[in-house]
Write a protein that holds these residues in place. Structure first.
Motif, PDB file in Angstrom:
ATOM      1  N   ILE A 102      -8.371  -2.338   8.683  1.00 59.34           N
ATOM      2  CA  ILE A 102      -7.303  -2.299   7.440  1.00 59.34           C
ATOM      3  C   ILE A 102      -7.627  -2.304   6.370  1.00 59.34           C
ATOM      4  O   ILE A 102      -7.257  -1.470   5.627  1.00 59.34           O
ATOM      5  N   ILE A 103      -8.684  -3.194   5.978  1.00 63.93           N
ATOM      6  CA  ILE A 103      -8.623  -3.341   4.655  1.00 63.93           C
ATOM      7  C   ILE A 103     -10.041  -2.326   4.195  1.00 63.93           C
ATOM      8  O   ILE A 103      -9.725  -1.834   3.233  1.00 63.93           O
ATOM      9  N   TYR A 104     -10.822  -2.086   4.959  1.00 68.39           N
ATOM     10  CA  TYR A 104     -12.033  -1.428   4.350  1.00 68.39           C
ATOM     11  C   TYR A 104     -12.009   0.113   4.978  1.00 68.39           C
ATOM     12  O   TYR A 104     -12.528   0.837   4.206  1.00 68.39           O
ATOM     13  N   VAL A 105     -11.427   0.562   6.236  1.00 70.87           N
ATOM     14  CA  VAL A 105     -11.369   1.859   6.399  1.00 70.87           C
ATOM     15  C   VAL A 105     -10.247   2.637   6.622  1.00 70.87           C
ATOM     16  O   VAL A 105     -10.229   3.818   6.054  1.00 70.87           O
ATOM     17  N   LEU A 106      -9.177   2.084   6.899  1.00 66.76           N
ATOM     18  CA  LEU A 106      -8.046   2.775   6.899  1.00 66.76           C
ATOM     19  C   LEU A 106      -7.430   3.618   5.588  1.00 66.76           C
ATOM     20  O   LEU A 106      -7.313   2.933   4.730  1.00 66.76           O
ATOM     21  N   ARG A 107      -7.533   4.939   5.787  1.00 66.51           N
ATOM     22  CA  ARG A 107      -7.252   5.655   4.781  1.00 66.51           C
ATOM     23  C   ARG A 107      -5.696   6.103   4.667  1.00 66.51           C
ATOM     24  O   ARG A 107      -5.328   6.400   5.380  1.00 66.51           O
ATOM     25  N   ARG A 116       0.838  -1.370   0.032  1.00 66.83           N
ATOM     26  CA  ARG A 116       0.022  -0.151  -0.101  1.00 66.83           C
ATOM     27  C   ARG A 116       1.066   1.374  -0.046  1.00 66.83           C
ATOM     28  O   ARG A 116       0.560   2.383  -0.639  1.00 66.83           O
ATOM     29  N   VAL A 117       1.941   1.185   0.702  1.00 67.55           N
ATOM     30  CA  VAL A 117       2.792   2.443   0.875  1.00 67.55           C
ATOM     31  C   VAL A 117       3.303   2.813  -0.552  1.00 67.55           C
ATOM     32  O   VAL A 117       3.625   4.123  -0.829  1.00 67.55           O
ATOM     33  N   GLY A 118       3.828   1.717  -1.443  1.00 63.30           N
ATOM     34  CA  GLY A 118       4.187   2.136  -2.852  1.00 63.30           C
ATOM     35  C   GLY A 118       3.123   2.682  -3.767  1.00 63.30           C
ATOM     36  O   GLY A 118       3.501   3.495  -4.552  1.00 63.30           O
ATOM     37  N   ASP A 119       1.781   2.658  -3.441  1.00 66.62           N
ATOM     38  CA  ASP A 119       0.801   3.326  -4.183  1.00 66.62           C
ATOM     39  C   ASP A 119      -0.437   3.474  -3.554  1.00 66.62           C
ATOM     40  O   ASP A 119      -1.556   3.194  -3.543  1.00 66.62           O
ATOM     41  N   PRO A 120      -0.316   4.738  -2.678  1.00 65.09           N
ATOM     42  CA  PRO A 120      -1.455   4.780  -1.840  1.00 65.09           C
ATOM     43  C   PRO A 120      -2.701   5.324  -2.311  1.00 65.09           C
ATOM     44  O   PRO A 120      -3.726   5.202  -2.026  1.00 65.09           O
ATOM     45  N   ALA A 121      -2.605   5.954  -3.488  1.00 66.98           N
ATOM     46  CA  ALA A 121      -3.551   6.671  -4.183  1.00 66.98           C
ATOM     47  C   ALA A 121      -4.483   5.690  -4.984  1.00 66.98           C
ATOM     48  O   ALA A 121      -5.609   5.381  -4.940  1.00 66.98           O
ATOM     49  N   ARG A 122      -3.818   4.509  -5.552  1.00 65.17           N
ATOM     50  CA  ARG A 122      -4.584   3.344  -6.141  1.00 65.17           C
ATOM     51  C   ARG A 122      -5.129   2.734  -5.115  1.00 65.17           C
ATOM     52  O   ARG A 122      -6.394   2.137  -5.198  1.00 65.17           O
ATOM     53  N   PHE A 123      -4.283   2.271  -4.156  1.00 63.98           N
ATOM     54  CA  PHE A 123      -5.234   1.464  -2.939  1.00 63.98           C
ATOM     55  C   PHE A 123      -6.641   2.184  -2.563  1.00 63.98           C
ATOM     56  O   PHE A 123      -7.237   1.574  -2.116  1.00 63.98           O
ATOM     57  N   MET A 124      -6.290   3.653  -2.180  1.00 65.90           N
ATOM     58  CA  MET A 124      -7.405   4.199  -1.740  1.00 65.90           C
ATOM     59  C   MET A 124      -8.696   4.181  -2.610  1.00 65.90           C
ATOM     60  O   MET A 124      -9.850   3.875  -2.277  1.00 65.90           O
ATOM     61  N   ALA A 125      -8.541   4.131  -4.117  1.00 66.63           N
ATOM     62  CA  ALA A 125      -9.415   4.341  -4.891  1.00 66.63           C
ATOM     63  C   ALA A 125     -10.025   2.756  -5.310  1.00 66.63           C
ATOM     64  O   ALA A 125     -11.111   2.892  -5.233  1.00 66.63           O
ATOM     65  N   ASP A 126      -9.238   1.778  -5.121  1.00 67.21           N
ATOM     66  CA  ASP A 126      -9.699   0.627  -4.940  1.00 67.21           C
ATOM     67  C   ASP A 126     -10.606   0.450  -3.634  1.00 67.21           C
ATOM     68  O   ASP A 126     -11.598  -0.465  -3.711  1.00 67.21           O
ATOM     69  N   GLN A 127     -10.129   0.635  -2.492  1.00 70.43           N
ATOM     70  CA  GLN A 127     -10.592   0.589  -1.264  1.00 70.43           C
ATOM     71  C   GLN A 127     -12.004   1.362  -1.484  1.00 70.43           C
ATOM     72  O   GLN A 127     -13.079   0.599  -0.699  1.00 70.43           O
ATOM     73  N   ALA A 128     -12.153   2.323  -1.730  1.00 74.50           N
ATOM     74  CA  ALA A 128     -13.656   2.986  -2.139  1.00 74.50           C
ATOM     75  C   ALA A 128     -14.527   2.207  -2.924  1.00 74.50           C
ATOM     76  O   ALA A 128     -15.900   2.463  -2.741  1.00 74.50           O
ATOM     77  N   LEU A 129     -14.132   1.006  -3.610  1.00 77.12           N
ATOM     78  CA  LEU A 129     -15.099   0.141  -4.154  1.00 77.12           C
ATOM     79  C   LEU A 129     -15.599  -0.941  -3.449  1.00 77.12           C
ATOM     80  O   LEU A 129     -16.618  -1.652  -3.686  1.00 77.12           O
ATOM     81  N   LEU A 130     -15.102  -1.103  -2.052  1.00 73.05           N
ATOM     82  CA  LEU A 130     -15.353  -1.994  -1.107  1.00 73.05           C
ATOM     83  C   LEU A 130     -16.697  -1.502  -0.498  1.00 73.05           C
ATOM     84  O   LEU A 130     -17.125  -0.233  -0.437  1.00 73.05           O
ATOM     85  N   ASN A 131     -17.710  -2.469  -0.049  1.00 70.71           N
ATOM     86  CA  ASN A 131     -19.047  -2.152   0.680  1.00 70.71           C
ATOM     87  C   ASN A 131     -18.393  -2.044   1.962  1.00 70.71           C
ATOM     88  O   ASN A 131     -18.489  -3.287   2.644  1.00 70.71           O
ATOM     89  N   GLN A 132     -18.387  -0.868   2.629  1.00 71.13           N
ATOM     90  CA  GLN A 132     -17.925  -0.696   3.954  1.00 71.13           C
ATOM     91  C   GLN A 132     -19.276  -1.260   4.950  1.00 71.13           C
ATOM     92  O   GLN A 132     -19.044  -1.758   6.117  1.00 71.13           O
ATOM     93  N   THR A 133     -20.445  -0.876   4.429  1.00 69.69           N
ATOM     94  CA  THR A 133     -21.389  -1.520   5.363  1.00 69.69           C
ATOM     95  C   THR A 133     -21.693  -3.050   5.602  1.00 69.69           C
ATOM     96  O   THR A 133     -21.661  -3.356   6.556  1.00 69.69           O
TER      97      THR A 133
END
Length: 192
Positions: A187-192, A48-65
């Motif tokens: 860590i997977i769903y929330v941490l930005r 994640r440290v190597g590409d935080p922007a891509r990780f956050m974009a992909d993470q936004a596709l997860l269903n946090q609910t």
């Protein structure tokens, strides 16, 4: 002046292991599983440290609910499992079996919600090779889902072979499954 002498036997530490509920080998398994999940999460965070922007974009596709619902489901199942041990210790076998059934049923709810999540990602064309984020997402959550299935099988087994010691060992494993999810979710769903 008189000297006070401690007449208690020296504690060599050997009784610490006897205080653990369940079987020692179950605790060895639990510790090794926590280490495996910990290593996976460290690898996830390192990439994640190597590409935080891509990780956050992909993470936004997860269903946090869905992830939050699954957290509530597994924590509640852990409570049911703990209550099973408590009522079994009181000699209430039938009640213990019902609490184990409730815990296992909530495990099935967890898997249904997870299948819904995986299905919604597949409908968007998102798979294990879509990106490093989703590679880790599928591998880590899939490995966890396998542990939920194994835990459900163990709970079913100890509802049949329902000694307190067996139940304690099974419930300790189930709590490890709960604990791992409680760490995975933020860590997977929330941490930005």
């Amino acid at each position: 002046m008189s000297e006070i002498t401690d007449t208690r036997p020296a504690n060599d530490g050997s009784d610490v292991l006897s205080e653990l509920p369940g079987e020692l080998m179950m605790w060895v398994l639990i510790a090794s599983e926590i280490l495996v999940f910990g290593a996976a999460l460290l690898a996830f965070l390192s990439v994640r440290v190597g590409d935080p922007a891509r990780f956050m974009a992909d993470q936004a596709l997860l269903n946090q609910t869905a992830g939050a619902i699954n957290t509530i489901v597994l924590v509640t199942s852990g409570l049911c499992a703990a209550l099973a041990v408590r009522v079994r210790e009181a000699g209430r076998r039938r009640a213990a079996r019902l609490w184990l059934l409730a815990a296992g049923s909530l495990g099935a709810v967890f898997l249904i919600v997870k299948a819904f999540e995986y299905g919604s990602k597949a409908a968007l064309g998102i798979g294990i090779e879509t990106s490093p984020f989703f590679t880790f997402y599928y591998l880590i959550t899939g490995f966890h889902a396998v542990h939920v299935i194994a835990g459900m099988a163990v709970l079913a087994l100890v509802s049949w072979r329902d000694s307190v010691r067996n139940m304690e060992a099974a419930v300790a494993f189930w709590h490890m499954v709960d604990l791992v999810w409680v760490l995975l979710f933020p860590i997977i769903y929330v941490l930005r």
